[in-house]
Design an enzyme around this catalytic site. Sequence first.
Site, PDB file in Angstrom:
ATOM      1  N   TYR A   1       0.892  -1.169   0.000  1.00 33.83           N
ATOM      2  CA  TYR A   1       0.000   0.000   0.000  1.00 33.83           C
ATOM      3  C   TYR A   1       0.925   1.212   0.000  1.00 33.83           C
ATOM      4  O   TYR A   1       1.606   1.478   0.994  1.00 33.83           O
ATOM      5  CB  TYR A   1      -0.873  -0.031   1.258  1.00 33.83           C
TER       6      TYR A   1
ATOM      7  N   TYR B   1       1.951   5.545   6.910  1.00 33.60           N
ATOM      8  CA  TYR B   1       2.609   4.651   5.950  1.00 33.60           C
ATOM      9  C   TYR B   1       3.907   4.102   6.548  1.00 33.60           C
ATOM     10  O   TYR B   1       4.163   2.896   6.521  1.00 33.60           O
ATOM     11  CB  TYR B   1       2.878   5.418   4.652  1.00 33.60           C
TER      12      TYR B   1
HETATM   13  N1  LIG Z   1       7.584   4.431  -4.478  1.00 31.92           N
HETATM   14  C1  LIG Z   1       8.520   4.847  -3.639  1.00 31.92           C
HETATM   15  O1  LIG Z   1       9.073   5.941  -3.772  1.00 31.92           O
HETATM   16  C2  LIG Z   1       8.957   3.955  -2.491  1.00 31.92           C
HETATM   17  C3  LIG Z   1       9.847   4.467  -1.562  1.00 31.92           C
HETATM   18  C4  LIG Z   1      10.295   3.642  -0.531  1.00 31.92           C
HETATM   19  C5  LIG Z   1       9.847   2.328  -0.460  1.00 31.92           C
HETATM   20  N2  LIG Z   1       8.949   1.837  -1.370  1.00 31.92           N
HETATM   21  C6  LIG Z   1       8.531   0.445  -1.250  1.00 31.92           C
HETATM   22  O2  LIG Z   1       9.040  -0.247  -2.393  1.00 31.92           O
HETATM   23  C7  LIG Z   1       8.149  -1.296  -2.777  1.00 31.92           C
HETATM   24  C8  LIG Z   1       7.782  -1.169  -4.243  1.00 31.92           C
HETATM   25  O3  LIG Z   1       7.177   0.098  -4.436  1.00 31.92           O
HETATM   26  P1  LIG Z   1       6.604   0.562  -5.842  1.00 31.92           P
HETATM   27  O4  LIG Z   1       6.910   2.009  -5.989  1.00 31.92           O
HETATM   28  O5  LIG Z   1       7.024  -0.400  -6.912  1.00 31.92           O
HETATM   29  O6  LIG Z   1       5.042   0.426  -5.573  1.00 31.92           O
HETATM   30  P2  LIG Z   1       3.824   0.690  -6.576  1.00 31.92           P
HETATM   31  O7  LIG Z   1       4.327   1.076  -7.930  1.00 31.92           O
HETATM   32  O8  LIG Z   1       2.873   1.599  -5.872  1.00 31.92           O
HETATM   33  O9  LIG Z   1       3.197  -0.755  -6.708  1.00 31.92           O
HETATM   34  C9  LIG Z   1       2.599  -1.366  -5.634  1.00 31.92           C
HETATM   35  C10 LIG Z   1       1.893  -2.596  -6.142  1.00 31.92           C
HETATM   36  O10 LIG Z   1       1.235  -3.188  -5.020  1.00 31.92           O
HETATM   37  C11 LIG Z   1      -0.032  -3.583  -5.438  1.00 31.92           C
HETATM   38  N3  LIG Z   1      -0.979  -3.621  -4.321  1.00 31.92           N
HETATM   39  C12 LIG Z   1      -1.473  -2.608  -3.581  1.00 31.92           C
HETATM   40  N4  LIG Z   1      -2.357  -3.071  -2.674  1.00 31.92           N
HETATM   41  C13 LIG Z   1      -2.417  -4.418  -2.863  1.00 31.92           C
HETATM   42  C14 LIG Z   1      -3.141  -5.461  -2.251  1.00 31.92           C
HETATM   43  N5  LIG Z   1      -4.018  -5.231  -1.264  1.00 31.92           N
HETATM   44  N6  LIG Z   1      -2.932  -6.723  -2.675  1.00 31.92           N
HETATM   45  C15 LIG Z   1      -2.071  -6.992  -3.685  1.00 31.92           C
HETATM   46  N7  LIG Z   1      -1.373  -6.044  -4.322  1.00 31.92           N
HETATM   47  C16 LIG Z   1      -1.536  -4.772  -3.906  1.00 31.92           C
HETATM   48  C17 LIG Z   1      -0.476  -2.564  -6.463  1.00 31.92           C
HETATM   49  O11 LIG Z   1      -1.476  -3.160  -7.244  1.00 31.92           O
HETATM   50  P3  LIG Z   1      -2.370  -2.339  -8.307  1.00 31.92           P
HETATM   51  O12 LIG Z   1      -1.482  -2.217  -9.499  1.00 31.92           O
HETATM   52  O13 LIG Z   1      -3.549  -3.208  -8.493  1.00 31.92           O
HETATM   53  O14 LIG Z   1      -2.687  -1.034  -7.634  1.00 31.92           O
HETATM   54  C18 LIG Z   1       0.830  -2.308  -7.206  1.00 31.92           C
HETATM   55  O15 LIG Z   1       0.986  -3.216  -8.269  1.00 31.92           O
HETATM   56  C19 LIG Z   1       6.968  -1.202  -1.796  1.00 31.92           C
HETATM   57  O16 LIG Z   1       7.181  -2.090  -0.730  1.00 31.92           O
HETATM   58  C20 LIG Z   1       7.044   0.225  -1.276  1.00 31.92           C
HETATM   59  O17 LIG Z   1       6.463   0.334   0.018  1.00 31.92           O
HETATM   60  C21 LIG Z   1       8.501   2.632  -2.377  1.00 31.92           C
END
Ligand SMILES: NC(=O)c1ccc[n+]([C@@H]2O[C@H](COP(=O)([O-])OP(=O)(O)OC[C@H]3O[C@@H](n4cnc5c(N)ncnc54)[C@H](OP(=O)(O)O)[C@@H]3O)[C@@H](O)[C@H]2O)c1
Length: 284
Positions: free
Chosen positions: A61, A125
């Site tokens: 999330y 978060y």
């Molecule tokens: N983005 C950042 O800048 C950032 C920074 C620090 C850490 N992180 C961490 O890095 C990791 C990857 O991040 P990201 O940027 O690749 O994330 P993202 O692009 O937001 O993708 C998250 C994915 O999780 C899926 N998701 C959300 N709720 C779900 C649920 N209930 N069940 C199954 N799938 C679900 C979403 O599905 P849908 O496609 O259906 O929405 C999406 O495909 C995560 O753990 C995040 O917390 C991210």
Amino acid sequence: MKRILLTGRNGQVGWELQRTLAPLGEVIALDRTQFDLADPDAIRKAVRAVRPDVIVNAAAYTAVDQAESETDLAMGVNGQAPGVMGEEARALGAQLVHYSTDYVFDGSKDSPYTEEDAPAPVNAYGRSKLAGEQAIRASGCRHLIFRVNWIYGLHGKNFLRTMLRLAGEREELRIVNDQFGAPTWSRMIAEATALALGRPRPPEGLYHLASAGHTSWHGFTEAILALSRHLRTREPLLTAIATRDYPLPAPRPRNSRLACDRLARDVSIELPDWNDALRLCLDS
Ligand SMILES: NC(=O)c1ccc[n+]([C@@H]2O[C@H](COP(=O)([O-])OP(=O)(O)OC[C@H]3O[C@@H](n4cnc5c(N)ncnc54)[C@H](OP(=O)(O)O)[C@@H]3O)[C@@H](O)[C@H]2O)c1
């Protein structure tokens, strides 16, 4: 051949992982409809059906501001689901790879955060992601947790794509210049994950993983505009503002810098400077 269960296949990192994990085994990549992290029973059922050797959890999330009002959902997906995956991984003898965030820190430190620094999240978060790390450790499974920050890429919703769009639409971009981090390309995170998993003895435990160097959101925008100028007929004015001039529901840490020395020392993996990676990303 190893069986690798990948969650969040449509996310920024998940999308890249489908390609980088492919040489390591059979990748069973699932989306939200096949593997809902808000439903612990569905998680257990899916893991038992796939019987993976490795689970790579790229789902989360990630709506930082929305998490302030959807705290239960954020905690379920980010805080509890990783623990359920950990329990299932332990029962199978599988390894769990998971991603956490710089938002576990309050940002008050003046230098990059190490894995030894005490977490103190300032938003819902961050609290949910910290709970996820703790739940994985408590499950007793073999695990690898990468804390990453400021992810952007060619796929999904992210700062780079938003700025490229707004640069063509707006006269002025007003961007915060008092939060600091290292913009990190999702592809680099996926490549580093595959490199680590491909080692004869894959690393275990907690590692910070981010681009080298650091900048502010304003500095990142300046670089994006400079590297994409040829795509536009006119330039927006770029103005630096303070965090207090751009109020959002969730407070952000001022310092999001992550020290990645442990990963360099133990696993010999170092990501390039954020500016070089951005150039590579825009070239592709
Ligand atoms: N983005 C950042 O800048 C950032 C920074 C620090 C850490 N992180 C961490 O890095 C990791 C990857 O991040 P990201 O940027 O690749 O994330 P993202 O692009 O937001 O993708 C998250 C994915 O999780 C899926 N998701 C959300 N709720 C779900 C649920 N209930 N069940 C199954 N799938 C679900 C979403 O599905 P849908 O496609 O259906 O929405 C999406 O495909 C995560 O753990 C995040 O917390 C991210």
